[in-house]
Design an enzyme around this catalytic site. Sequence first.
Site, PDB file in Angstrom:
ATOM      1  N   ILE A  29       0.868  -1.172   0.000  1.00 20.51           N
ATOM      2  CA  ILE A  29       0.000   0.000   0.000  1.00 20.51           C
ATOM      3  C   ILE A  29       0.915   1.235   0.000  1.00 20.51           C
ATOM      4  CG2 ILE A  29      -1.784   1.257   1.295  1.00 20.51           C
ATOM      5  CD1 ILE A  29      -2.528  -1.359   2.682  1.00 20.51           C
ATOM      6  N   GLU A  51      -6.330   0.321 -10.486  1.00 18.56           N
ATOM      7  CA  GLU A  51      -7.090  -0.475  -9.509  1.00 18.56           C
ATOM      8  C   GLU A  51      -8.455   0.161  -9.239  1.00 18.56           C
ATOM      9  OE1 GLU A  51      -5.588  -2.674  -5.587  1.00 18.56           O
ATOM     10  OE2 GLU A  51      -5.485  -0.515  -5.545  1.00 18.56           O
ATOM     11  N   TYR A  69     -12.327  -1.764   6.826  1.00 17.25           N
ATOM     12  CA  TYR A  69     -11.366  -1.250   7.813  1.00 17.25           C
ATOM     13  C   TYR A  69     -12.020  -1.041   9.178  1.00 17.25           C
ATOM     14  CZ  TYR A  69      -7.217  -0.614   4.914  1.00 17.25           C
ATOM     15  OH  TYR A  69      -6.089  -0.840   4.158  1.00 17.25           O
ATOM     16  N   GLU A 103      -2.910  -2.617 -12.443  1.00 13.38           N
ATOM     17  CA  GLU A 103      -2.541  -2.342 -11.059  1.00 13.38           C
ATOM     18  C   GLU A 103      -3.110  -3.453 -10.186  1.00 13.38           C
ATOM     19  OE1 GLU A 103      -3.688   1.525  -9.745  1.00 13.38           O
ATOM     20  OE2 GLU A 103      -2.823   1.265  -7.756  1.00 13.38           O
ATOM     21  N   ARG A 104      -2.207  -4.188  -9.548  1.00 12.56           N
ATOM     22  CA  ARG A 104      -2.577  -5.351  -8.717  1.00 12.56           C
ATOM     23  C   ARG A 104      -3.249  -6.456  -9.520  1.00 12.56           C
ATOM     24  NH1 ARG A 104      -0.809  -5.342  -4.000  1.00 12.56           N
ATOM     25  NH2 ARG A 104      -0.852  -3.549  -2.591  1.00 12.56           N
TER      26      ARG A 104
HETATM   27  N1  DCP Z   1      -6.756  -3.557  -0.299  1.00 10.58           N
HETATM   28  C1  DCP Z   1      -7.177  -4.660   0.425  1.00 10.58           C
HETATM   29  N2  DCP Z   1      -7.246  -5.879  -0.187  1.00 10.58           N
HETATM   30  C2  DCP Z   1      -6.872  -6.033  -1.468  1.00 10.58           C
HETATM   31  C3  DCP Z   1      -6.400  -4.938  -2.214  1.00 10.58           C
HETATM   32  C4  DCP Z   1      -6.338  -3.698  -1.582  1.00 10.58           C
HETATM   33  O1  DCP Z   1      -7.523  -4.526   1.609  1.00 10.58           O
HETATM   34  N3  DCP Z   1      -6.974  -7.244  -2.023  1.00 10.58           N
HETATM   35  C5  DCP Z   1      -6.780  -2.212   0.328  1.00 10.58           C
HETATM   36  C6  DCP Z   1      -5.472  -1.714   0.853  1.00 10.58           C
HETATM   37  C7  DCP Z   1      -5.577  -0.219   0.662  1.00 10.58           C
HETATM   38  C8  DCP Z   1      -6.501  -0.050  -0.540  1.00 10.58           C
HETATM   39  O2  DCP Z   1      -7.207  -1.282  -0.649  1.00 10.58           O
HETATM   40  O3  DCP Z   1      -6.193   0.388   1.790  1.00 10.58           O
HETATM   41  C9  DCP Z   1      -5.744   0.235  -1.832  1.00 10.58           C
HETATM   42  O4  DCP Z   1      -4.535  -0.475  -1.750  1.00 10.58           O
HETATM   43  P1  DCP Z   1      -3.487  -0.658  -2.886  1.00 10.58           P
HETATM   44  O5  DCP Z   1      -2.142  -0.922  -2.297  1.00 10.58           O
HETATM   45  O6  DCP Z   1      -3.936  -1.729  -3.782  1.00 10.58           O
HETATM   46  O7  DCP Z   1      -3.514   0.732  -3.659  1.00 10.58           O
HETATM   47  P2  DCP Z   1      -2.779   2.111  -3.310  1.00 10.58           P
HETATM   48  O8  DCP Z   1      -3.703   3.191  -3.745  1.00 10.58           O
HETATM   49  O9  DCP Z   1      -2.280   2.124  -1.905  1.00 10.58           O
HETATM   50  O10 DCP Z   1      -1.549   2.008  -4.286  1.00 10.58           O
HETATM   51  P3  DCP Z   1      -0.360   3.023  -4.541  1.00 10.58           P
HETATM   52  O11 DCP Z   1      -0.294   3.996  -3.409  1.00 10.58           O
HETATM   53  O12 DCP Z   1       0.836   2.105  -4.623  1.00 10.58           O
HETATM   54  O13 DCP Z   1      -0.687   3.667  -5.850  1.00 10.58           O
END
Ligand code: DCP
Length: 230
Positions: A29, A51, A69, A103-104
């Site tokens: 994250i 994502e 959360y 993304e992911r």
């Molecule tokens: N999340 C989760 N379960 C998943 C995928 C994501 O609980 N299978 C949650 C974690 C974060 C939110 O979703 O609170 C988004 O997480 P990501 O790391 O996928 O995306 P970010 O926006 O943090 O990515 P970045 O900051 O790297 O662009």
Amino acid sequence: KILLQYKVLRLHHKMNTNKPFTVLVEGNIGSGKTTFLEHFRQIEDITLLTEPVEEWRNLQGWNLLDLMYKDPAKWGMTFQSYVALTMLDMHRRSTPTPIKLMERSLYSARYCFVEHMHRSGILHPAQFAVLDEWFKFIHNQIQLDVDLIVYLKTTPSVVYERIKKRARSEEQCVPLSYIEELHKLHEDWLVTRQHAECPAPVLVLDADLDLSQITEEYKKSEHQILRKAV
Ligand code: DCP
């Protein structure tokens, strides 16, 4: 030079196959996955699948990310099953371009996030079993076609500071220990290759760098992605 390479790619794509060269962008994250994808937005002929966090925040008016959360034991299963659906949709989406950046993926959802919920007891073993069976079924029955994984490797304390700074409302209570656990699960999956299957070669980038230096690091991957895709 890059433009020329893309022209070759486009031709190759048209002549040989409609399957795009598929790259998964993975990392903790706050590791900069969105920024990485944005770096490629300027380049024609790459499809970016960012994502679907916005979908998780608004499913028919419900903010599943927030519910998860606030009460992980109650909503973890619901949230992860919807994440899996949105990820499967991204894996299956056809693209008009020879390169697809995602993304992911279903993999990090299963091997990092669901795995964490399982090990920490957030998911009831029966809930975990259902998610695991869905994952195995999809993995065995549906071709997910992954060609390369770009792993944005970070130090937990660095991304923890970034997460606090960006202040996404749902992530206010995320503790450092959770970020550390997710880091370890990414490392187990993509670097030390314990427990989990890795569907493609992994390119590791240093994503601790700040915005002023990160472009150079991202550029390293441009060549790898293009060369491999051709
Ligand atoms: N999340 C989760 N379960 C998943 C995928 C994501 O609980 N299978 C949650 C974690 C974060 C939110 O979703 O609170 C988004 O997480 P990501 O790391 O996928 O995306 P970010 O926006 O943090 O990515 P970045 O900051 O790297 O662009």
